[in-house]
Design a protein around this motif. Structure first.
Motif, PDB file in Angstrom:
ATOM      1  N   TYR A  17      31.747  -2.327  37.838  1.00 31.72           N
ATOM      2  CA  TYR A  17      33.000  -2.528  38.570  1.00 31.72           C
ATOM      3  C   TYR A  17      34.110  -1.840  37.786  1.00 31.72           C
ATOM      4  O   TYR A  17      33.982  -1.646  36.577  1.00 31.72           O
ATOM      5  N   GLU A  19      36.982  -1.844  35.713  1.00 32.36           N
ATOM      6  CA  GLU A  19      37.717  -2.822  34.907  1.00 32.36           C
ATOM      7  C   GLU A  19      39.213  -2.539  34.868  1.00 32.36           C
ATOM      8  O   GLU A  19      39.999  -3.436  34.594  1.00 32.36           O
ATOM      9  N   PRO A  22      43.190  -3.548  39.073  1.00 27.99           N
ATOM     10  CA  PRO A  22      43.483  -4.953  39.347  1.00 27.99           C
ATOM     11  C   PRO A  22      43.291  -5.362  40.808  1.00 27.99           C
ATOM     12  O   PRO A  22      43.205  -6.546  41.111  1.00 27.99           O
ATOM     13  N   SER A  23      43.179  -4.395  41.727  1.00 29.61           N
ATOM     14  CA  SER A  23      42.971  -4.761  43.122  1.00 29.61           C
ATOM     15  C   SER A  23      41.511  -5.107  43.418  1.00 29.61           C
ATOM     16  O   SER A  23      41.199  -5.641  44.480  1.00 29.61           O
ATOM     17  N   ARG A  25      38.747  -7.495  42.133  1.00 36.04           N
ATOM     18  CA  ARG A  25      38.641  -8.694  41.313  1.00 36.04           C
ATOM     19  C   ARG A  25      37.277  -9.353  41.563  1.00 36.04           C
ATOM     20  O   ARG A  25      37.113 -10.128  42.492  1.00 36.04           O
ATOM     21  N   THR A  27      34.211 -11.827  41.584  1.00 30.16           N
ATOM     22  CA  THR A  27      34.123 -13.278  41.464  1.00 30.16           C
ATOM     23  C   THR A  27      33.527 -13.617  40.106  1.00 30.16           C
ATOM     24  O   THR A  27      32.502 -13.062  39.712  1.00 30.16           O
ATOM     25  N   LYS A  28      34.171 -14.531  39.409  1.00 34.16           N
ATOM     26  CA  LYS A  28      33.746 -14.901  38.059  1.00 34.16           C
ATOM     27  C   LYS A  28      32.345 -15.511  38.062  1.00 34.16           C
ATOM     28  O   LYS A  28      31.933 -16.153  39.019  1.00 34.16           O
ATOM     29  N   GLY A  53      34.564  -6.052  47.593  1.00 35.14           N
ATOM     30  CA  GLY A  53      34.872  -5.617  46.227  1.00 35.14           C
ATOM     31  C   GLY A  53      33.716  -4.806  45.683  1.00 35.14           C
ATOM     32  O   GLY A  53      33.219  -3.893  46.340  1.00 35.14           O
ATOM     33  N   PRO A 124      42.134 -10.460  49.080  1.00 40.22           N
ATOM     34  CA  PRO A 124      43.118 -10.454  47.991  1.00 40.22           C
ATOM     35  C   PRO A 124      43.903 -11.769  48.000  1.00 40.22           C
ATOM     36  O   PRO A 124      44.320 -12.241  49.063  1.00 40.22           O
ATOM     37  N   TYR A 125      44.041 -12.365  46.831  1.00 43.05           N
ATOM     38  CA  TYR A 125      44.757 -13.636  46.732  1.00 43.05           C
ATOM     39  C   TYR A 125      46.166 -13.493  47.286  1.00 43.05           C
ATOM     40  O   TYR A 125      46.783 -12.441  47.168  1.00 43.05           O
ATOM     41  N   ASN A 154      43.368 -18.749  45.725  1.00 42.32           N
ATOM     42  CA  ASN A 154      44.169 -19.338  44.653  1.00 42.32           C
ATOM     43  C   ASN A 154      45.235 -20.273  45.221  1.00 42.32           C
ATOM     44  O   ASN A 154      46.187 -20.610  44.531  1.00 42.32           O
TER      45      ASN A 154
END
Length: 182
Positions: A17, A19, A22-23, A25, A27-28, A53, A124-125, A154
């Motif tokens: 991905y 890094e 920032p657009s 993101r 999933t953790k 993403g 996007p949040y 979020n």
């Protein structure tokens, strides 16, 4: 920080991905782990990764037994990473990558009379894009009989009471995942 598939047949395999973008993101790991653990066995299920993403959620679904994953995103850069990750795992036969806006893709699925067992929405949040996507999904019957929709956000998610869905919420710090079942 490297991102990897959490579990299943591709466990520990690295996913690429951007890094420095920032657009995009991903999933953790802990959210992917908790979400898929809450689902149990997904063998043979169809999975829609809307706002894909780099494709980490859909690839995790394939690794855990999903039979087909459809990745949808409107931007070429994330789709480049989706395709790279699919190719590195040699899972092209189980994947479909669609460059499209969210609602255009959903309209196409309605026209094609497609249904999904699991739909994951990770727009996007703070965009509010999930509102219309949820409306299309529920009002046009895009879920299979036991299908679910999960929304990563979020902020608080507002659910239309007319949809008559069961709701579960999971919180991971500032992030929540809301799961809706028919």
């Amino acid at each position: 920080m490297p991102m990897r598939v959490i579990a299943g047949i591709y466990r520990h395999r690295k996913l690429e991905y951007p890094e420095n973008n920032p657009s995009i993101r991903p999933t953790k790991d802990r959210i992917r782990e908790a979400f898929f653990s809450s689902l149990g066995d997904i063998e043979g299920k169809t999975f829609l990764d809307l706002y894909a993403g780099c494709g980490s959620m859909g690839i995790e679904a394939i690794s855990r037994g999903a039979s087909k994953v459809i990745f949808v995103d409107y931007d070429n850069e994330p789709l480049k990473y989706v395709r790279k990750n699919i190719a590195s795992l040699n899972i092209e036969d189980k994947c479909e990558v669609i460059k499209s806006l969210d609602l255009e893709a959903l309209k196409t699925f309605i026209y094609q009379n497609r249904k999904f067992d699991i739909v994951y929405l990770d727009p996007p949040y703070d965009s509010g894009l999930y509102d219309e996507a949820l409306r299309y999904i529920f009002e046009n019957d895009l879920l299979s009989d036991c299908g679910i929709v999960a929304i990563e956000s979020n902020r608080k998610i507002e659910i239309n009471p007319l949809w008559k869905v069961r709701i579960k919420e999971y919180h991971y710090g500032e992030i929540q995942v809301v799961v809706l079942r028919k």
